[in-house]
Design an enzyme around this catalytic site. Structure first.
Site, PDB file in Angstrom:
ATOM      1  N   HIS A  94       1.440   0.052  -5.032  1.00 21.25           N
ATOM      2  CA  HIS A  94       1.680   1.429  -4.615  1.00 21.25           C
ATOM      3  C   HIS A  94       0.360   2.146  -4.326  1.00 21.25           C
ATOM      4  CE1 HIS A  94       4.046   5.305  -4.838  1.00 21.25           C
ATOM      5  NE2 HIS A  94       2.822   5.770  -5.106  1.00 21.25           N
ATOM      6  N   GLU A  95      -0.586   2.058  -5.266  1.00 23.78           N
ATOM      7  CA  GLU A  95      -1.859   2.756  -5.082  1.00 23.78           C
ATOM      8  C   GLU A  95      -2.672   2.135  -3.955  1.00 23.78           C
ATOM      9  OE1 GLU A  95      -2.202   5.557  -6.346  1.00 23.78           O
ATOM     10  OE2 GLU A  95      -0.634   5.433  -7.870  1.00 23.78           O
ATOM     11  N   HIS A 117      -1.474   3.513  -0.715  1.00 26.36           N
ATOM     12  CA  HIS A 117      -2.106   4.810  -0.463  1.00 26.36           C
ATOM     13  C   HIS A 117      -3.483   4.603   0.159  1.00 26.36           C
ATOM     14  CE1 HIS A 117       0.800   7.563  -2.001  1.00 26.36           C
ATOM     15  NE2 HIS A 117       0.656   7.271  -3.280  1.00 26.36           N
ATOM     16  N   HIS A 124       3.947   9.015   0.469  1.00 24.37           N
ATOM     17  CA  HIS A 124       5.237   8.625  -0.094  1.00 24.37           C
ATOM     18  C   HIS A 124       6.325   8.686   0.972  1.00 24.37           C
ATOM     19  CE1 HIS A 124       3.070  10.037  -3.841  1.00 24.37           C
ATOM     20  NE2 HIS A 124       3.324   8.766  -4.056  1.00 24.37           N
ATOM     21  N   TYR A 178       9.792   7.885  -4.046  1.00 23.79           N
ATOM     22  CA  TYR A 178      10.075   8.470  -5.358  1.00 23.79           C
ATOM     23  C   TYR A 178      11.431   7.981  -5.862  1.00 23.79           C
ATOM     24  CZ  TYR A 178       6.593  12.369  -5.374  1.00 23.79           C
ATOM     25  OH  TYR A 178       5.458  13.145  -5.410  1.00 23.79           O
TER      26      TYR A 178
END
Length: 271
Positions: A162-163, A166, A172, A218
């Site tokens: 996930h990071e 980014h 998101h 999310y």
């Protein structure tokens, strides 16, 4: 620094237990603890979330890589056709923690033209550090850009992916410019002060479908005013699953390959 001290075996074992007691333990990449990835991130960031954008994004120096005007905030492609992203990993991670980080990086190499490579003398690079919480920049920020992966809750395969996404330039999923066609934001259930985390971004969606299964999505109750209340509801089918627990979806992979113009052999992954 005590995490790396050369002490007796007994002290080393005690230090290991102390460093992880009363916190989220390092999870094997295939272990499901019942929490979606973003819930884990929010738990790790609960004491610092007010200093981050959307719960885990460091304040940006540049525009979102998906909307760059000059490609500077994308990581450059070499003549070989590969995109090399230099990185360093702080020395206070244990070997098994470093292995989880590097395994997550390798998963990008298996499906995209992205290669996370140990930094030599590159000016722009990701510095992975064991500091409070899980957070990162969006896209290439220039110079040394820190990605926080605390041993207290962030060293798991999905959170690291996930990071890293980014860092590659992705926000998101629920903030996509077209999200209102696919999810309903339940503003009445969102905690005061957290509404900006649900603001739509001016994204280039790369002609890909909205991805409920994205590792960047999310969970249903993120930033809920009351525990268990839904802040995001899929539409028109409210039973659609959101909140990834495992790893990048096929559409996540497709978006990376489209953004970075990876080879055609990588563009035919099923979505």
């Amino acid at each position: 620094m005590w995490r790396k001290m050369d002490c007796t075996l007994l002290f080393s074992i005690s230090a290991l237990l102390l460093s992880h007691s009363f916190t989220a333990l390092v999870l094997p990449s295939n272990q499901d603890d019942g929490m979606d990835i973003f819930s884990r991130i929010l738990e790790a960031n609960k004491d610092i979330s007010d200093m981050l954008l959307e719960g885990d994004i460091n304040l940006p120096k540049t525009k979102n890589a998906m909307k760059c005007l000059n490609d500077y905030c994308k990581w450059p492609k070499s003549s070989s056709g590969l995109v090399e992203v230099p990185y360093t990993v702080a020395s206070d991670y244990y070997d098994h923690e470093r292995a989880v980080i590097e395994d997550a990086m390798k998963s990008f190499a298996a499906k995209t033209c992205i290669r996370f490579v140990p930094r030599t003398n590159q000016l722009d690079y990701i510095s992975i550090v064991n500091q409070i919480g899980c957070s990162s920049n969006v896209g290439r920020a220039g110079g040394k850009q820190e990605t926080f992966l605390s041993v207290s809750g962030c060293i798991s395969h999905g959170v690291i992916q996930h990071e890293l996404m980014h860092n590659l330039g992705f926000y998101h999923e629920h903030t996509r410019s077209d999200r209102d066609q696919y999810v309903r934001i339940n503003w009445e259930n969102i905690a005061q002060g957290a509404v900006n985390n649900f603001k739509k971004q001016d994204t280039n969606n790369l002609n890909t479908p909205y991805d409920y299964n994205s590792i960047m999505h999310y969970g249903r109750t993120a930033f809920a005013l009351v525990y268990g209340k839904e802040t995001i509801t899929p539409i028109p089918n409210s039973s659609v699953q959101i909140g990834q627990r495992v790893e990048m979806s096929n559409i996540d992979v497709l978006k990376i390959n489209k953004l970075y113009l990876c080879g055609e052999d990588m563009m035919h992954i099923k979505s």
